[in-house]
Design a protein around this motif. Structure first.
Motif, PDB file in Angstrom:
ATOM      1  N   PRO A 214      46.156  40.488  46.754  1.00  0.00           N
ATOM      2  CA  PRO A 214      45.465  39.374  46.093  1.00  0.00           C
ATOM      3  C   PRO A 214      45.154  39.601  44.620  1.00  0.00           C
ATOM      4  O   PRO A 214      45.215  38.669  43.828  1.00  0.00           O
ATOM      5  CB  PRO A 214      44.186  39.205  46.916  1.00  0.00           C
ATOM      6  CG  PRO A 214      44.027  40.461  47.684  1.00  0.00           C
ATOM      7  CD  PRO A 214      45.388  41.052  47.853  1.00  0.00           C
ATOM      8  N   GLU A 215      44.811  40.830  44.234  1.00  0.00           N
ATOM      9  CA  GLU A 215      44.468  41.069  42.828  1.00  0.00           C
ATOM     10  C   GLU A 215      45.664  40.841  41.920  1.00  0.00           C
ATOM     11  O   GLU A 215      45.571  40.127  40.914  1.00  0.00           O
ATOM     12  CB  GLU A 215      43.921  42.483  42.625  1.00  0.00           C
ATOM     13  CG  GLU A 215      43.475  42.715  41.195  1.00  0.00           C
ATOM     14  CD  GLU A 215      42.839  44.065  40.976  1.00  0.00           C
ATOM     15  OE1 GLU A 215      42.362  44.288  39.860  1.00  0.00           O
ATOM     16  OE2 GLU A 215      42.811  44.890  41.904  1.00  0.00           O
ATOM     17  N   ILE A 216      46.801  41.428  42.265  1.00  0.00           N
ATOM     18  CA  ILE A 216      48.004  41.239  41.452  1.00  0.00           C
ATOM     19  C   ILE A 216      48.486  39.799  41.540  1.00  0.00           C
ATOM     20  O   ILE A 216      48.878  39.199  40.534  1.00  0.00           O
ATOM     21  CB  ILE A 216      49.113  42.225  41.885  1.00  0.00           C
ATOM     22  CG1 ILE A 216      48.692  43.658  41.528  1.00  0.00           C
ATOM     23  CG2 ILE A 216      50.441  41.869  41.229  1.00  0.00           C
ATOM     24  CD1 ILE A 216      49.597  44.729  42.078  1.00  0.00           C
ATOM     25  N   ALA A 217      48.434  39.217  42.716  1.00  0.00           N
ATOM     26  CA  ALA A 217      48.896  37.843  42.900  1.00  0.00           C
ATOM     27  C   ALA A 217      48.076  36.858  42.068  1.00  0.00           C
ATOM     28  O   ALA A 217      48.605  35.844  41.607  1.00  0.00           O
ATOM     29  CB  ALA A 217      48.851  37.461  44.372  1.00  0.00           C
ATOM     30  N   SER A 218      46.800  37.160  41.847  1.00  0.00           N
ATOM     31  CA  SER A 218      45.965  36.252  41.060  1.00  0.00           C
ATOM     32  C   SER A 218      46.312  36.311  39.571  1.00  0.00           C
ATOM     33  O   SER A 218      45.916  35.438  38.813  1.00  0.00           O
ATOM     34  CB  SER A 218      44.489  36.566  41.264  1.00  0.00           C
ATOM     35  OG  SER A 218      44.142  37.791  40.642  1.00  0.00           O
ATOM     36  N   ARG A 219      47.074  37.336  39.175  1.00  0.00           N
ATOM     37  CA  ARG A 219      47.429  37.507  37.768  1.00  0.00           C
ATOM     38  C   ARG A 219      48.930  37.408  37.516  1.00  0.00           C
ATOM     39  O   ARG A 219      49.406  37.722  36.423  1.00  0.00           O
ATOM     40  CB  ARG A 219      46.922  38.854  37.289  1.00  0.00           C
ATOM     41  CG  ARG A 219      45.413  38.920  37.232  1.00  0.00           C
ATOM     42  CD  ARG A 219      44.936  40.325  37.033  1.00  0.00           C
ATOM     43  NE  ARG A 219      43.499  40.369  36.811  1.00  0.00           N
ATOM     44  CZ  ARG A 219      42.596  40.385  37.757  1.00  0.00           C
ATOM     45  NH1 ARG A 219      42.954  40.342  39.017  1.00  0.00           N
ATOM     46  NH2 ARG A 219      41.311  40.434  37.479  1.00  0.00           N
ATOM     47  N   SER A 220      49.664  36.980  38.530  1.00  0.00           N
ATOM     48  CA  SER A 220      51.122  36.915  38.393  1.00  0.00           C
ATOM     49  C   SER A 220      51.689  35.851  39.328  1.00  0.00           C
ATOM     50  O   SER A 220      51.026  35.413  40.267  1.00  0.00           O
ATOM     51  CB  SER A 220      51.739  38.274  38.719  1.00  0.00           C
ATOM     52  OG  SER A 220      51.456  38.627  40.059  1.00  0.00           O
TER      53      SER A 220
END
Length: 80
Positions: free
Chosen positions: A23-29
């Motif tokens: 979720p952290e990476i997905a929220s920024r990419s």
């Protein structure tokens, strides 16, 4: 028929980006498209682009395990 199967796998690869990176990476990419085995991903900043370059091997291994090995051969990161 082979072309359709490949396109379906590519669409699945794009749809599974959030699951494979978390979720952290997905929220920024965001996974944009796949062309000739290269996954193009848009990121929010240069810092995240750099971070994802460090994680590229792990992400590729995740794609190989979750989908057809070799479907995603490389990842290129761009900022928006």
């Amino acid at each position: 028929q082979l072309g359709l199967t490949d396109r379906l796998r590519e669409q699945e690869a794009l749809a599974r980006w959030p699951e494979l990176v978390g979720p952290e990476i997905a929220s920024r990419s965001r996974a944009l498209r796949i062309r000739e085995g290269v996954l193009y991903v848009q990121v929010t900043s240069a810092a995240w682009s750099q971070e994802l370059r460090f994680l590229k091997a792990r992400i590729l291994a995740g794609y190989d395990a979750a989908l057809a090995p070799g479907l995603v051969k490389d990842i290129r990161f761009t900022q928006h």
